[in-house]
Motif scaffolding. Structure first.
Motif, mmCIF file in Angstrom:
data_model
loop_
_atom_site.group_PDB
_atom_site.id
_atom_site.type_symbol
_atom_site.label_atom_id
_atom_site.label_comp_id
_atom_site.label_asym_id
_atom_site.label_seq_id
_atom_site.Cartn_x
_atom_site.Cartn_y
_atom_site.Cartn_z
ATOM 1 N N ILE A 233 0.868 -1.173 0.000
ATOM 2 C CA ILE A 233 0.000 0.000 0.000
ATOM 3 C C ILE A 233 0.904 1.222 0.000
ATOM 4 C CG2 ILE A 233 -1.792 1.262 1.252
ATOM 5 C CD1 ILE A 233 -2.662 -1.429 2.440
ATOM 6 N N ARG B 262 -9.024 7.214 -2.469
ATOM 7 C CA ARG B 262 -7.953 6.602 -3.254
ATOM 8 C C ARG B 262 -7.153 5.610 -2.406
ATOM 9 N NH1 ARG B 262 -6.546 9.405 -8.000
ATOM 10 N NH2 ARG B 262 -4.305 9.093 -7.747
ATOM 11 N N GLN B 263 -6.918 5.949 -1.148
ATOM 12 C CA GLN B 263 -6.194 5.034 -0.280
ATOM 13 C C GLN B 263 -7.009 3.768 -0.025
ATOM 14 O OE1 GLN B 263 -3.345 3.861 0.300
ATOM 15 N NE2 GLN B 263 -2.528 5.640 1.418
ATOM 16 N N LEU C 277 -2.360 4.525 -8.183
ATOM 17 C CA LEU C 277 -3.517 4.148 -8.995
ATOM 18 C C LEU C 277 -3.327 4.628 -10.430
ATOM 19 C CD1 LEU C 277 -6.468 5.067 -6.587
ATOM 20 C CD2 LEU C 277 -5.128 2.953 -6.697
ATOM 21 N N GLY D 24 -8.492 11.862 -1.490
ATOM 22 C CA GLY D 24 -7.317 11.131 -1.037
ATOM 23 C C GLY D 24 -7.669 9.909 -0.211
ATOM 24 N N ASP E 226 1.566 7.355 -2.272
ATOM 25 C CA ASP E 226 0.979 8.133 -3.364
ATOM 26 C C ASP E 226 -0.126 7.356 -4.080
ATOM 27 O OD1 ASP E 226 2.470 6.219 -4.626
ATOM 28 O OD2 ASP E 226 3.664 7.614 -5.842
ATOM 29 N N TYR E 227 -0.604 6.264 -3.452
ATOM 30 C CA TYR E 227 -1.736 5.449 -3.907
ATOM 31 C C TYR E 227 -1.392 4.546 -5.100
ATOM 32 C CZ TYR E 227 -3.626 9.529 -1.499
ATOM 33 O OH TYR E 227 -3.827 10.552 -0.625
ATOM 34 N N GLY F 128 -6.502 1.506 -2.867
ATOM 35 C CA GLY F 128 -5.205 0.842 -2.741
ATOM 36 C C GLY F 128 -5.232 -0.304 -1.745
ATOM 37 N N PRO G 123 0.696 5.627 4.905
ATOM 38 C CA PRO G 123 -0.664 5.642 4.362
ATOM 39 C C PRO G 123 -1.448 6.901 4.682
ATOM 40 C CG PRO G 123 -0.586 4.306 6.342
ATOM 41 C CD PRO G 123 0.844 4.680 6.019
#
Length: 276
Positions: free
Chosen positions: A84, A151-152, A90, A148, A87-88, A155, A172
């Motif tokens: 994880i 997005r986490q 993705l 944010g 900066d994610y 992840g 994280p």
């Protein structure tokens, strides 16, 4: 479960990032890595899955010695380690579901992944994971449209789709506000308990580490200077890890989405602890 033995990392410049690190992490334990910037926290996590190659020492995941694997063997071993990222990591143009399904790439061939053909049971598990992390209504939304914290969560779901034995978590909460940071740490902690997962979490926020980790390891200049329970991390040890600072209690006025109890505690740096 995870055994790090005499691990050191020295860069070509001669700078040492890690020196003789020895850590044993049993199944199901959540460990927080703390320390100042440049202490070697991120390097340690990346040496475990060999995104950074250690200079000396050994890393075992169960009976597998990760530091001796060739490229093909390492690719297979990485399926057992969910990463994880701060900066994610993705793919912004893809949907939430497509990003989660990318966690299965280590198990499928190139063409099946290129054509986005995944087994039905994997798709069903991705749906379950997105529901578990609270994103069931965001399945078709593009990743670049998320906050944010959302997005986490994507992840986290992506890492869990690998069905890993351990989570490697790199800062994280670094880009999140205090309330969202607690929510993300709480979610990681709950998921580890539900799945009997071990986790190593590199985190700057000491009071979050104390609140959500079973064990804290303090690094300074690449060496372990503290390894113990959160309650043992007193002001003297914080000073050793970070240097001189006023660790007296202060008032934290952040709100949470759960009922909280405020207990002044100099050991916890005066931070408000959410009792959940």
């Amino acid at each position: 479960m995870l055994s790090i033995q005499s691990l050191s990392k020295r860069y070509n410049t001669g700078d040492r990032a890690l020196t003789n690190v020895n850590i044993q992490i049993p199944k199901g334990q959540v460990v927080a890595l703390i320390g100042p910037s440049g202490a070697g926290k991120s390097t340690l996590i990346r040496c475990v899955n060999r995104l950074v190659e250690p200079t000396e020492g050994q890393v075992f995941l169960g009976d597998t010695q990760l530091t001796q694997l060739n490229t093909r063997q390492l690719r297979a071993a990485r399926r057992r380690m969910g990463m994880i990222f701060q900066d994610y990591a993705l793919i912004d143009r893809l949907s939430v579901m497509e990003n989660v399904l990318s966690g299965y790439l280590g198990y499928t061939g190139f063409w099946r992944s290129f054509l986005r053909r995944y087994p039905q049971d994997v798709i069903a598990e991705a749906f379950r994971l997105l529901e578990r992390v609270g994103l069931e209504s965001f399945i078709d939304k593009r990743a670049d449209a998320l906050s944010g914290g959302q997005r986490q969560r994507v992840g986290i779901a992506r890492a869990l789709l690998q069905n890993p034995q351990i989570l490697l978590v790199d800062e994280p909460t670094a880009s999140l506000d205090p309330k969202t940071s607690r929510q993300i740490m709480r979610l990681i902690r709950e998921l580890c308990a539900e799945r009997e997962l071990s986790a190593i979490i590199n985190i700057h926020d000491v009071h979050l580490a104390q609140q959500f980790a079973d064990r804290i390891i303090g690094l300074k200049a690449g060496e372990v200077v503290f390894d113990g329970e959160p309650e043992a991390l007193d002001t003297d040890m914080l000073t050793l890890i970070y240097g001189e600072e006023d660790w007296n209690p202060q008032t934290d006025t952040e709100d949470d989405d759960s009922v909280q109890t405020q207990t002044p505690d100099p050991i916890r740096m005066g931070a408000k602890v959410a009792m959940v």
